[in-house]
Design a protein around this motif. Structure first.
Motif, PDB file in Angstrom:
ATOM      1  N   GLY A  99       0.823  -1.198   0.000  1.00 46.20           N
ATOM      2  CA  GLY A  99       0.000   0.000   0.000  1.00 46.20           C
ATOM      3  C   GLY A  99       0.855   1.245   0.000  1.00 46.20           C
ATOM      4  O   GLY A  99       2.016   1.230  -0.423  1.00 46.20           O
ATOM      5  N   ALA A 100       0.286   2.338   0.498  1.00 48.15           N
ATOM      6  CA  ALA A 100       0.980   3.622   0.496  1.00 48.15           C
ATOM      7  C   ALA A 100       0.511   4.438   1.690  1.00 48.15           C
ATOM      8  O   ALA A 100      -0.534   4.166   2.286  1.00 48.15           O
ATOM      9  N   GLY A 101       1.304   5.471   2.034  1.00 52.50           N
ATOM     10  CA  GLY A 101       0.948   6.303   3.171  1.00 52.50           C
ATOM     11  C   GLY A 101       1.795   7.551   3.243  1.00 52.50           C
ATOM     12  O   GLY A 101       2.479   7.929   2.283  1.00 52.50           O
ATOM     13  N   VAL A 102       1.778   8.182   4.417  1.00 53.12           N
ATOM     14  CA  VAL A 102       2.517   9.418   4.629  1.00 53.12           C
ATOM     15  C   VAL A 102       3.153   9.389   6.015  1.00 53.12           C
ATOM     16  O   VAL A 102       2.576   8.863   6.965  1.00 53.12           O
ATOM     17  N   ALA A 117       3.498   7.548  11.259  1.00 57.50           N
ATOM     18  CA  ALA A 117       3.087   7.300   9.876  1.00 57.50           C
ATOM     19  C   ALA A 117       1.680   6.726   9.835  1.00 57.50           C
ATOM     20  O   ALA A 117       1.266   5.983  10.735  1.00 57.50           O
ATOM     21  N   LEU A 118       0.963   7.063   8.771  1.00 54.71           N
ATOM     22  CA  LEU A 118      -0.363   6.518   8.486  1.00 54.71           C
ATOM     23  C   LEU A 118      -0.344   5.927   7.089  1.00 54.71           C
ATOM     24  O   LEU A 118       0.217   6.526   6.160  1.00 54.71           O
ATOM     25  N   SER A 119      -0.957   4.767   6.925  1.00 54.33           N
ATOM     26  CA  SER A 119      -0.998   4.149   5.604  1.00 54.33           C
ATOM     27  C   SER A 119      -2.243   3.276   5.462  1.00 54.33           C
ATOM     28  O   SER A 119      -2.902   2.931   6.450  1.00 54.33           O
ATOM     29  N   MET A 120      -2.529   2.908   4.216  1.00 55.97           N
ATOM     30  CA  MET A 120      -3.599   1.975   3.898  1.00 55.97           C
ATOM     31  C   MET A 120      -3.003   0.870   3.026  1.00 55.97           C
ATOM     32  O   MET A 120      -2.290   1.161   2.050  1.00 55.97           O
ATOM     33  N   VAL A 121      -3.273  -0.391   3.393  1.00 58.13           N
ATOM     34  CA  VAL A 121      -2.688  -1.515   2.655  1.00 58.13           C
ATOM     35  C   VAL A 121      -3.751  -2.571   2.370  1.00 58.13           C
ATOM     36  O   VAL A 121      -4.764  -2.663   3.074  1.00 58.13           O
ATOM     37  N   TYR A 122      -3.494  -3.360   1.326  1.00 60.02           N
ATOM     38  CA  TYR A 122      -4.328  -4.528   1.038  1.00 60.02           C
ATOM     39  C   TYR A 122      -3.519  -5.770   1.376  1.00 60.02           C
ATOM     40  O   TYR A 122      -2.350  -5.885   0.995  1.00 60.02           O
ATOM     41  N   ARG A 147      -6.403  -2.857   5.366  1.00 56.67           N
ATOM     42  CA  ARG A 147      -6.023  -2.477   6.715  1.00 56.67           C
ATOM     43  C   ARG A 147      -5.495  -1.046   6.745  1.00 56.67           C
ATOM     44  O   ARG A 147      -4.742  -0.632   5.848  1.00 56.67           O
ATOM     45  N   ALA A 148      -5.894  -0.328   7.784  1.00 55.39           N
ATOM     46  CA  ALA A 148      -5.234   0.936   8.105  1.00 55.39           C
ATOM     47  C   ALA A 148      -4.046   0.617   9.012  1.00 55.39           C
ATOM     48  O   ALA A 148      -4.063  -0.369   9.752  1.00 55.39           O
ATOM     49  N   THR A 149      -3.011   1.437   8.952  1.00 55.87           N
ATOM     50  CA  THR A 149      -1.822   1.209   9.771  1.00 55.87           C
ATOM     51  C   THR A 149      -1.390   2.516  10.441  1.00 55.87           C
ATOM     52  O   THR A 149      -1.209   3.531   9.763  1.00 55.87           O
ATOM     53  N   LEU A 150      -1.233   2.453  11.744  1.00 53.36           N
ATOM     54  CA  LEU A 150      -0.655   3.558  12.507  1.00 53.36           C
ATOM     55  C   LEU A 150       0.701   3.090  13.016  1.00 53.36           C
ATOM     56  O   LEU A 150       0.793   2.081  13.718  1.00 53.36           O
ATOM     57  N   ALA A 174      -8.357  -4.077  10.648  1.00 53.15           N
ATOM     58  CA  ALA A 174      -8.928  -4.401   9.342  1.00 53.15           C
ATOM     59  C   ALA A 174     -10.180  -3.550   9.119  1.00 53.15           C
ATOM     60  O   ALA A 174     -10.996  -3.382  10.021  1.00 53.15           O
ATOM     61  N   ILE A 175     -10.337  -3.031   7.923  1.00 56.20           N
ATOM     62  CA  ILE A 175     -11.484  -2.197   7.593  1.00 56.20           C
ATOM     63  C   ILE A 175     -12.732  -3.076   7.471  1.00 56.20           C
ATOM     64  O   ILE A 175     -12.769  -4.038   6.691  1.00 56.20           O
ATOM     65  N   GLY A 176     -13.757  -2.765   8.267  1.00 59.24           N
ATOM     66  CA  GLY A 176     -15.011  -3.508   8.213  1.00 59.24           C
ATOM     67  C   GLY A 176     -15.020  -4.804   8.991  1.00 59.24           C
ATOM     68  O   GLY A 176     -16.032  -5.506   9.007  1.00 59.24           O
ATOM     69  N   LEU A 177     -13.914  -5.145   9.653  1.00 57.58           N
ATOM     70  CA  LEU A 177     -13.830  -6.368  10.450  1.00 57.58           C
ATOM     71  C   LEU A 177     -13.353  -5.981  11.852  1.00 57.58           C
ATOM     72  O   LEU A 177     -12.159  -5.930  12.122  1.00 57.58           O
TER      73      LEU A 177
END
Length: 236
Positions: A99-102, A117-122, A147-150, A174-177
């Motif tokens: 995924g990618a983030g900042v 850092a914050l990111s979103m990954v599959y 998934r979101a990642t902190l 996990a998004i939605g779980l």
């Protein structure tokens, strides 16, 4: 480390015991930061763990974290991310996500650094069984999700750069779980011995909320050993 031209750090720890107790433990870590062109930095962090008791394998794990940064000298900068892992004890045959983030540098001084850092990954995880502690996942050896990642990481020097304390930690829901999340934290200490060679100790804590039945959610590891660091500054 995101702003150097080249930096390598490797460590190996282990022990082997025979007699009343037969134990083999090997743990390694290799980190590389490389800036091939201006404003672009590649970082890879790789861990492995092998343990056996009386010849019976207990762990045979791999954890590889890979990043591509753009202008990491800035206070805020973007990145791409890719992870590959396997965990024998938790019956995870393979896990891959990208995924990618900042990243934001909260503290950036000569002897101390803190980043968030914050990111979103599959992600796709493949297990060696299909019965889980949450029945909604039963019947499928693979679990796929966003998934979101902190993430937070940093290091601090003490006693005139003779002692280095470092850490990194992340939380991934996990998004939605709602019940599918995990977290990991590493904290370590380096004591220099001679020309890049240091005594090192590190404590690792991991928690995975969705696991195969009869597998514990948490693991804790404390390791000791030596590490070697090579640094070349001045990006091209």
């Amino acid at each position: 480390s995101d702003t150097v031209r080249l930096r390598f750090r490797g460590s190996v720890t282990g022990n082997y015991q025979q007699g009343n107790v037969e134990v083999l433990n090997l743990r390694s870590r290799a980190d590389l930061v490389f800036a091939p062109i201006k404003n672009i930095v590649f970082k890879t962090q790789n861990n492995s763990l092998y343990q056996s008791f009386y010849g019976v394998r207990a762990d045979n794990d791999l954890f590889s974290r890979n990043y591509l940064y753009y202008k990491p000298g800035n206070t805020v900068y973007p990145f791409a991310i890719g992870y590959i892992s396997a965990n024998y004890r938790r019956k995870i045959s393979s896990r891959v996500f990208a995924g990618a983030g900042v990243t934001g540098q909260l503290l950036r001084k000569k002897n101390r650094v803190i980043k968030m850092a914050l990111s979103m990954v599959y992600e796709q995880s493949r297990f060696r069984d299909s019965l889980y502690n949450y029945t909604r996942y039963n019947g499928d050896r693979s679990i796929r999700c966003w998934r979101a990642t902190l993430y937070s990481g940093g290091w601090f020097y003490f006693s005139g750069k003779k002692i280095r304390l470092f850490y990194d930690a992340f939380y991934q829901p996990a998004i939605g779980l709602q019940n599918n999340y995990r977290t990991q934290a590493d904290i370590g200490l380096d004591l220099p011995v001679w020309k890049g060679l240091s005594f090192t100790t590190m404590y690792t804590f991991t928690h995975e909320n969705v696991v195969i039945q009869k597998i514990r959610k948490q693991d804790k590891i404390l390791s000791f050993g030596v590490s070697y660091t090579l640094t070349k500054n001045n990006q091209p």
